[in-house]
Design an enzyme around this catalytic site. Structure first.
Site, mmCIF file in Angstrom:
data_model
loop_
_atom_site.group_PDB
_atom_site.id
_atom_site.type_symbol
_atom_site.label_atom_id
_atom_site.label_comp_id
_atom_site.label_asym_id
_atom_site.label_seq_id
_atom_site.Cartn_x
_atom_site.Cartn_y
_atom_site.Cartn_z
ATOM 1 N N LEU A 189 -6.920 -0.925 0.972
ATOM 2 C CA LEU A 189 -5.101 -0.558 -0.818
ATOM 3 C C LEU A 189 -6.034 -0.203 -1.442
ATOM 4 C CD1 LEU A 189 -2.488 -3.744 0.489
ATOM 5 C CD2 LEU A 189 -3.510 -0.796 1.736
ATOM 6 N N GLN A 247 6.505 -7.972 1.589
ATOM 7 C CA GLN A 247 7.427 -7.021 0.605
ATOM 8 C C GLN A 247 8.530 -6.661 0.082
ATOM 9 O OE1 GLN A 247 6.004 -2.845 1.014
ATOM 10 N NE2 GLN A 247 7.241 -1.820 0.102
ATOM 11 N N PHE A 278 4.344 -5.909 -3.124
ATOM 12 C CA PHE A 278 3.918 -6.804 -1.836
ATOM 13 C C PHE A 278 3.644 -8.027 -2.556
ATOM 14 C CE2 PHE A 278 1.420 -2.878 -2.167
ATOM 15 C CZ PHE A 278 -0.182 -3.617 -1.720
ATOM 16 N N PHE A 303 -0.815 -9.456 7.056
ATOM 17 C CA PHE A 303 -1.548 -8.255 5.955
ATOM 18 C C PHE A 303 -0.254 -8.059 4.935
ATOM 19 C CE2 PHE A 303 0.792 -3.263 5.053
ATOM 20 C CZ PHE A 303 -0.740 -3.009 4.345
ATOM 21 N N ARG A 358 9.729 -6.159 4.378
ATOM 22 C CA ARG A 358 9.052 -6.031 5.470
ATOM 23 C C ARG A 358 8.804 -7.390 5.431
ATOM 24 N NH1 ARG A 358 4.648 -1.804 4.218
ATOM 25 N NH2 ARG A 358 3.837 -1.739 5.898
#
Length: 155
Positions: A112, A53, A103, A50, A45
């Protein structure tokens, strides 16, 4: 136990582990790296500005186990924050669902905080992470060309 080097298909990323704040999480990551668990695993990912991952040996985002069995509890501390690029955190599916997936942030991600265990930071190779964040992906944020952890070295 203090550092792990991820030798990736785009270069090396050196990670300092926060063993005082997240001892159980750091032990999990360090041991998995030492045992070769992450070798050959992809970053499944990638979302620009951002996160990148990885850590799922199935490459699907739904797999992975910990050294403690299936899942283990969060180690969240109010003095650690997702303040910028290079923060290493556990990926999860909700509270206390940590396994092998992690990540690395590519930008500040304060939403987060309190939801993901921060357990380290990139001390060298942030430019490698940023390059990973620019890779073309499909509609599911999966890289078109695989980004691999060739070898994870526990230092």
């Amino acid at each position: 136990m203090a550092n792990v080097e991820l030798q990736t298909s785009l270069g090396k990323i050196l990670i300092e582990l926060y063993t005082e704040h997240a001892p159980k999480t750091c032990q999990n990551f360090y041991t998995l790296a030492k045992e070769g668990y992450y070798d050959g695993v992809i970053f499944h990912r990638v979302i620009p500005d951002f996160v990148i991952q990885g850590g799922d040996p199935t490459g699907t985002g739904r797999g992975g186990t910990s050294i403690y069995g299936d899942k283990f509890d969060d180690e969240i501390h109010s003095d650690l924050h997702h303040t910028g690029a290079g923060i290493l955190s556990m990926a999860n599916a909700g509270p206390n669902t940590n396994s092998s997936q992690f990540f690395i942030t590519l930008a500040p991600t304060p939403w987060l905080d309190g939801k993901h265990t921060i357990f380290g930071r990139v001390v060298s190779g942030l430019s490698v992470c940023k390059r990973m964040g620019l890779i073309r992906t499909d509609s599911s944020d999966r890289p078109i060309e695989p980004l691999k952890i060739i070898k994870a070295v526990a230092l």
